[in-house]
Design a protein around this motif. Structure first.
Motif, PDB file in Angstrom:
ATOM      1  N   ALA A 189      -7.265  -6.556  -3.961  1.00 43.59           N
ATOM      2  CA  ALA A 189      -6.494  -7.051  -5.108  1.00 43.59           C
ATOM      3  C   ALA A 189      -6.792  -6.232  -6.365  1.00 43.59           C
ATOM      4  O   ALA A 189      -5.873  -5.870  -7.112  1.00 43.59           O
ATOM      5  CB  ALA A 189      -6.815  -8.525  -5.347  1.00 43.59           C
ATOM      6  N   ILE A 190      -8.070  -5.924  -6.609  1.00 44.46           N
ATOM      7  CA  ILE A 190      -8.439  -5.119  -7.782  1.00 44.46           C
ATOM      8  C   ILE A 190      -7.785  -3.749  -7.706  1.00 44.46           C
ATOM      9  O   ILE A 190      -7.185  -3.265  -8.665  1.00 44.46           O
ATOM     10  CB  ILE A 190      -9.976  -4.988  -7.885  1.00 44.46           C
ATOM     11  N   MET A 191      -7.896  -3.111  -6.533  1.00 45.63           N
ATOM     12  CA  MET A 191      -7.312  -1.785  -6.362  1.00 45.63           C
ATOM     13  C   MET A 191      -5.804  -1.808  -6.584  1.00 45.63           C
ATOM     14  O   MET A 191      -5.240  -0.936  -7.253  1.00 45.63           O
ATOM     15  CB  MET A 191      -7.628  -1.258  -4.958  1.00 45.63           C
ATOM     16  N   GLN A 192      -5.125  -2.802  -6.027  1.00 46.41           N
ATOM     17  CA  GLN A 192      -3.665  -2.847  -6.094  1.00 46.41           C
ATOM     18  C   GLN A 192      -3.174  -3.095  -7.524  1.00 46.41           C
ATOM     19  O   GLN A 192      -2.141  -2.550  -7.928  1.00 46.41           O
ATOM     20  CB  GLN A 192      -3.123  -3.898  -5.134  1.00 46.41           C
ATOM     21  N   VAL A 193      -3.895  -3.894  -8.297  1.00 42.20           N
ATOM     22  CA  VAL A 193      -3.522  -4.112  -9.697  1.00 42.20           C
ATOM     23  C   VAL A 193      -3.648  -2.812 -10.481  1.00 42.20           C
ATOM     24  O   VAL A 193      -2.724  -2.401 -11.203  1.00 42.20           O
ATOM     25  CB  VAL A 193      -4.394  -5.211 -10.347  1.00 42.20           C
TER      26      VAL A 193
END
Length: 448
Positions: A339-343
């Protein structure tokens, strides 16, 4: 007990040594590659790559040896071999042993709640820091020298709901990517066994237990005997096949994502454990470190599941029934690192492609990321592929966006390795919270 602790410490020590040696060898090989290619000796590097690192399944690699690739793939495939039987048998037995349906519902509610709290923390961190970097214009770079590619067909993120209930049992068990459906079948079978009672399901339960025992023996052997060697091989090869030219155009994205992932790994999760259980977070951090190293090396939550179960039960004191339910489920739906990477990747692509991102759109990004990450397969590289679903949902699909997305696909392997470490550690943290709240945590083991 003392022998088991010595064995565990020995494995952790060997994995730590392999991590350091693998990183050092990988960086030296990266420097060697750059030096040879810049001095007109490309043929020398091509020979080294052919012997050690080449993907022998790629087109044109019929005559290459790829020794490191072969060793790494044999290890990964050995772990992938038992993903389906391990997830299915462990969850079925966990559900089958919880005869109190109210307790089962309570545990499920707490598990999902723990996952959501961790996900919310990760999304707030990523959205806040990522938006500050985006607003400062640091993501507004020109991406040259790449061809635009879609990588994956855009799809409605809500499709993940449909994938939970399979239409064909045989097809579900034949694929490592249908983990949500396997979880559904395992939970359903466990509940049905509970409803029928011990007498009518004793033979089936014995069969499932024996399969689970065989899987555990196999996995213990693979992890303890070949794990440290595989970590060295996988790490050194990963860094050796990457050139500096891949990293330079998007250094801001790489650095920002790495810092956020490390911050959540070393600060976010210990805070969650301390706040939700009032236990010493440093005990958790020290014992779960080898699981993080293993996840980093393999870049696969599924491949790391066996070691995560072993560590969470034997060293962190979580009851096996809780760990067998929470960890496989978390491997499927608890993707905080992803989730962090995709944001950050979405904001990076928006900056490169000239899209304006408002606060309202940032909220939509967070919701899409949360839904999409639930459906991300627990396999290397899956996070970057699913990213296209989010871009499609937001409408970020012009030529510049596709070029920036191509760059993400090209450079994201080291990031994927780190976010996998976050994903697996988050699963263990959630299981500790659930076990503590249910009175099923052996604090003597935890504090040992």
């Amino acid at each position: 007990m003392e022998n088991q602790k010595k064995t565990t410490n020995s494995l952790a020590r060997r994995m730590g040594i392999s991590l350091i040696c693998g990183l050092a060898a990988g960086l030296l090989l990266m420097m060697l590659r750059e030096n040879l290619n810049s001095s007109g000796q490309e043929a020398v590097w091509k020979t080294i790559n052919s012997i050690l690192f080449q993907d022998i399944t790629a087109a044109g690699a019929e005559k290459d040896l790829g020794l490191f690739y072969i060793l790494g793939q044999l290890f990964i495939r050995s772990l992938q071999l038992v993903i389906v039987p391990m997830v299915f048998t462990s969850i079925t037995l966990a559900i089958g042993q919880i005869s109190d349906t109210r307790a089962l519902g309570r545990i499920s509610f707490k598990t999902i709640g723990g996952f959501l709290v961790c996900s919310a923390m990760a999304l707030v961190l990523a959205c806040g820091a990522g938006y500050m970097i985006y607003s400062a214009g640091l993501f507004n770079i020109q991406v040259d020298g790449l061809e635009g590619q879609a990588g994956s067909t855009g799809a409605n993120p809500l499709n993940v709901i449909l994938s939970v209930v399979p239409s064909n049992v045989a097809a579900t068990f034949s694929s490592n990517t249908s983990v949500l459906a396997i979880v559904f079948l395992a939970v359903t079978l466990g509940l049905c066994m509970n409803a029928l009672g011990e007498e009518r399901t004793s033979v089936l339960k014995k069969l499932i237990t024996e399969i689970n025992d065989i899987v555990v023996v196999f996995l213990n052997y693979v992890v303890t005997k070949f794990g440290p060697i595989a970590i060295f091989v996988l790490l050194s090869r990963t860094f050796a096949i990457y050139g500096i030219h891949h990293l330079k155009p998007a250094m801001t994205y790489v650095v920002a994502t790495t810092i956020l992932l490390l911050a959540f790994l070393f600060v976010g999760y210990p805070l969650f454990v301390a706040a939700s259980t009032r236990l010493n977070p440093f005990k958790f951090a020290s014992k779960i470190l080898k699981v993080a190293v293993f996840g980093f090396s393999t870049s696969s939550s599924a491949a790391t599941l066996p070691l995560n179960v072993k560590t969470t039960v034997e060293e962190l004191g979580v009851d096996e029934k809780i760990a067998s339910f929470v960890l496989p489920l978390g491997m499927t739906i608890n993707m905080n690192g992803t989730a962090i990477m995709q944001v950050v990747a979405t904001l990076f692509i928006a900056g490169c492609a000239g899209y304006d991102v408002t606060f309202g759109q940032l909220v939509v990004v967070a919701l899409l990321v949360l839904i999409a990450s639930v459906g991300t397969p627990a396999a290397p590289g899956a996070g970057a592929i699913i990213l296209f679903t989010i871009l499609s949902g937001l409408g970020y699909v012009n030529d510049s966006a596709l070029l920036a997305y191509s760059l993400i696909l090209a450079i994201n392997r080291p990031i994927e390795m780190l976010l996998t470490a976050l994903n697996v550690v988050g699963d263990s943290a959630a299981s500790i919270y659930v076990a503590k709240s249910e009175g099923m945590l052996d604090e003597t083991k935890y504090n040992a």
